[in-house]
Design a protein around this motif. Structure first.
Motif, PDB file in Angstrom:
ATOM      1  N   TRP A   1     -10.139 -33.235  53.900  1.00  0.00           N
ATOM      2  CA  TRP A   1      -9.676 -33.457  55.260  1.00  0.00           C
ATOM      3  C   TRP A   1     -10.465 -34.633  55.840  1.00  0.00           C
TER       4      TRP A   1
ATOM      5  N   LEU B   1      -7.730 -35.576  63.263  1.00  0.00           N
ATOM      6  CA  LEU B   1      -8.035 -34.988  61.956  1.00  0.00           C
ATOM      7  C   LEU B   1      -6.737 -34.776  61.204  1.00  0.00           C
TER       8      LEU B   1
ATOM      9  N   TYR C   1     -22.085 -28.538  61.542  1.00  0.00           N
ATOM     10  CA  TYR C   1     -21.360 -27.531  62.312  1.00  0.00           C
ATOM     11  C   TYR C   1     -20.593 -26.611  61.363  1.00  0.00           C
TER      12      TYR C   1
ATOM     13  N   ALA D   1     -20.939 -29.725  70.679  1.00  0.00           N
ATOM     14  CA  ALA D   1     -20.028 -29.553  69.557  1.00  0.00           C
ATOM     15  C   ALA D   1     -18.632 -30.006  69.948  1.00  0.00           C
TER      16      ALA D   1
ATOM     17  N   PHE E   1      -9.469 -33.460  68.690  1.00  0.00           N
ATOM     18  CA  PHE E   1     -10.679 -32.814  69.174  1.00  0.00           C
ATOM     19  C   PHE E   1     -11.330 -33.686  70.228  1.00  0.00           C
TER      20      PHE E   1
ATOM     21  N   TYR F   1      -5.280 -32.609  58.140  1.00  0.00           N
ATOM     22  CA  TYR F   1      -5.618 -31.474  57.292  1.00  0.00           C
ATOM     23  C   TYR F   1      -4.484 -31.176  56.328  1.00  0.00           C
TER      24      TYR F   1
ATOM     25  N   SER G   1     -11.760 -28.029  70.107  1.00  0.00           N
ATOM     26  CA  SER G   1     -10.410 -28.179  69.571  1.00  0.00           C
ATOM     27  C   SER G   1      -9.407 -28.290  70.714  1.00  0.00           C
TER      28      SER G   1
ATOM     29  N   GLN H   1      -4.333 -25.845  71.952  1.00  0.00           N
ATOM     30  CA  GLN H   1      -5.176 -24.670  71.740  1.00  0.00           C
ATOM     31  C   GLN H   1      -5.258 -23.883  73.058  1.00  0.00           C
TER      32      GLN H   1
ATOM     33  N   HIS I   1     -15.333 -23.406  57.695  1.00  0.00           N
ATOM     34  CA  HIS I   1     -15.607 -24.752  57.234  1.00  0.00           C
ATOM     35  C   HIS I   1     -16.994 -25.201  57.661  1.00  0.00           C
TER      36      HIS I   1
ATOM     37  N   ASP J   1     -11.464 -21.635  60.592  1.00  0.00           N
ATOM     38  CA  ASP J   1     -10.060 -21.973  60.381  1.00  0.00           C
ATOM     39  C   ASP J   1      -9.227 -21.078  61.285  1.00  0.00           C
ATOM     40  N   GLN J   2      -8.205 -21.635  61.886  1.00  0.00           N
ATOM     41  CA  GLN J   2      -7.537 -20.860  62.910  1.00  0.00           C
ATOM     42  C   GLN J   2      -6.459 -19.935  62.380  1.00  0.00           C
TER      43      GLN J   2
ATOM     44  N   VAL K   1     -18.638 -28.912  58.802  1.00  0.00           N
ATOM     45  CA  VAL K   1     -18.342 -30.282  59.221  1.00  0.00           C
ATOM     46  C   VAL K   1     -19.659 -30.884  59.662  1.00  0.00           C
TER      47      VAL K   1
ATOM     48  N   ILE L   1      -6.396 -20.815  54.170  1.00  0.00           N
ATOM     49  CA  ILE L   1      -7.050 -22.073  54.566  1.00  0.00           C
ATOM     50  C   ILE L   1      -5.915 -23.001  54.944  1.00  0.00           C
ATOM     51  N   ARG L   2      -5.568 -23.015  56.207  1.00  0.00           N
ATOM     52  CA  ARG L   2      -4.439 -23.819  56.667  1.00  0.00           C
ATOM     53  C   ARG L   2      -4.878 -24.867  57.674  1.00  0.00           C
ATOM     54  N   GLY L   3      -5.889 -24.502  58.421  1.00  0.00           N
ATOM     55  CA  GLY L   3      -6.413 -25.399  59.426  1.00  0.00           C
ATOM     56  C   GLY L   3      -5.539 -25.473  60.653  1.00  0.00           C
ATOM     57  N   PRO L   4      -6.038 -26.251  61.624  1.00  0.00           N
ATOM     58  CA  PRO L   4      -7.374 -26.844  61.588  1.00  0.00           C
ATOM     59  C   PRO L   4      -8.421 -25.835  62.041  1.00  0.00           C
ATOM     60  N   PHE L   5      -9.351 -26.279  62.830  1.00  0.00           N
ATOM     61  CA  PHE L   5     -10.412 -25.414  63.341  1.00  0.00           C
ATOM     62  C   PHE L   5     -10.059 -25.007  64.768  1.00  0.00           C
ATOM     63  N   ASP L   6     -10.426 -23.785  65.133  1.00  0.00           N
ATOM     64  CA  ASP L   6     -10.261 -23.423  66.535  1.00  0.00           C
ATOM     65  C   ASP L   6     -11.599 -23.236  67.240  1.00  0.00           C
ATOM     66  N   TYR L   7     -12.578 -22.651  66.582  1.00  0.00           N
ATOM     67  CA  TYR L   7     -13.892 -22.464  67.195  1.00  0.00           C
ATOM     68  C   TYR L   7     -14.960 -23.159  66.353  1.00  0.00           C
ATOM     69  N   TRP L   8     -15.952 -23.710  67.059  1.00  0.00           N
ATOM     70  CA  TRP L   8     -17.054 -24.418  66.424  1.00  0.00           C
ATOM     71  C   TRP L   8     -18.376 -23.778  66.845  1.00  0.00           C
ATOM     72  N   GLY L   9     -19.366 -23.883  65.967  1.00  0.00           N
ATOM     73  CA  GLY L   9     -20.720 -23.552  66.362  1.00  0.00           C
ATOM     74  C   GLY L   9     -21.347 -24.715  67.109  1.00  0.00           C
ATOM     75  N   GLN L  10     -22.604 -24.527  67.514  1.00  0.00           N
ATOM     76  CA  GLN L  10     -23.281 -25.561  68.301  1.00  0.00           C
ATOM     77  C   GLN L  10     -23.965 -26.603  67.418  1.00  0.00           C
TER      78      GLN L  10
ATOM     79  N   TYR M   1      -6.877 -32.415  50.829  1.00  0.00           N
ATOM     80  CA  TYR M   1      -8.329 -32.509  50.700  1.00  0.00           C
ATOM     81  C   TYR M   1      -8.705 -33.871  50.134  1.00  0.00           C
TER      82      TYR M   1
END
Lengths: 106, 122
Positions: A96, A89, B95, A43, A36, A91, A46, A55, B35, B99-100, B37, B105-114, A94
């Motif tokens: 993570w 990261l 945040y 924020a 990341f 993943y 990814s 990505q 998720h 999960d993408q 974070v 629930i496999r991960g990781p993250f693709d989009y995040w909030g602010q 757990y």
């Protein structure tokens, strides 16, 4: 918990440089490794998942490699917008866990 | 476009409670695990919790287990984090992140909030 150790913690580089950041897991994590990018006050974004998969929309100058416990993020030709902090990261298990971050500075 | 918008942050005294919300749009919320974070001021990222797409599975970091509860309301496209018995060390930007992988629930993250800032202080 799996510990993720990033190195270096910071580096200085110039536009056009090739930059390499490493991340070492305290135990094997298969391919469950992501990267990341975070800019100050923003924020995280990814970049890479499953070691080397970009990505959507991530420039091809970013690449990932590695296996088992040792992984690398490479920026082939550093651009002005790449100055930021980078985190790995795991993943696989757990909880993570993230690396502590690498700040890429001018 | 995918959007995640956190809210509910603020200043709270130690031992008190707070509930965060994460409002989702631009995708089928009920298909994805989400998720939480967090990031303490000037520090790195810490994974906090995750809830599966259907709400049937949830996992927590040890640092918040027993104090924080994640939940979701799929018809309202919203994820929550109920935070009880807050401690000084819970001070952070929180945040939510998608999960993408659909239906897992496999991960990781693709989009995040602010992010939304929680300050625990007396």
């Amino acid at each position: 918990d799996i510990q993720m150790t990033q190195s270096p913690s910071s580096l200085s580089a110039s536009v056009g440089d090739r930059v390499t950041i490493t991340c070492r897991a305290s135990q094997g994590i298969s391919n469950y490794l992501a990267w990341f990018q975070q800019k100050p006050g923003k924020a995280p974004k990814s970049l890479i998942y499953a070691i080397f998969n970009l990505q959507n929309g991530v420039p091809s100058r970013f690449s990932g490699s590695g296996s088992g416990t040792d992984f690398t993020l490479t920026i082939s030709s550093l651009q002005p917008e790449d100055f930021a902090t980078y985190f790995c990261l795991q993943y696989s298990t757990y909880p993570w866990t993230f690396g502590q971050g690498t700040k890429v500075e001018i | 476009q995918v959007q995640l918008v956190e809210s509910g942050g603020g200043v709270v005294q130690p031992g008190r409670s707070l509930r965060l919300s994460c409002a989702a749009s631009g995708f089928t919320f009920s298909n994805y695990a989400i998720h939480w974070v967090r990031q303490a001021p000037g520090k790195g990222l810490e994974w906090v919790a995750v809830m599966s797409f259907d709400g049937n599975n949830e996992f927590y970091a040890d640092s918040v287990k027993g104090r924080f509860t994640i939940s979701r309301d799929n018809p309202k496209n919203t994820l929550y984090l109920q935070m009880n018995s807050l401690r000084l060390e819970d001070t952070a930007v929180y945040y939510c992140a998608r999960d993408q992988v659909v239906y897992a629930i496999r991960g990781p993250f693709d989009y995040w909030g602010q992010g939304t800032l929680i300050t625990v202080s007396s």
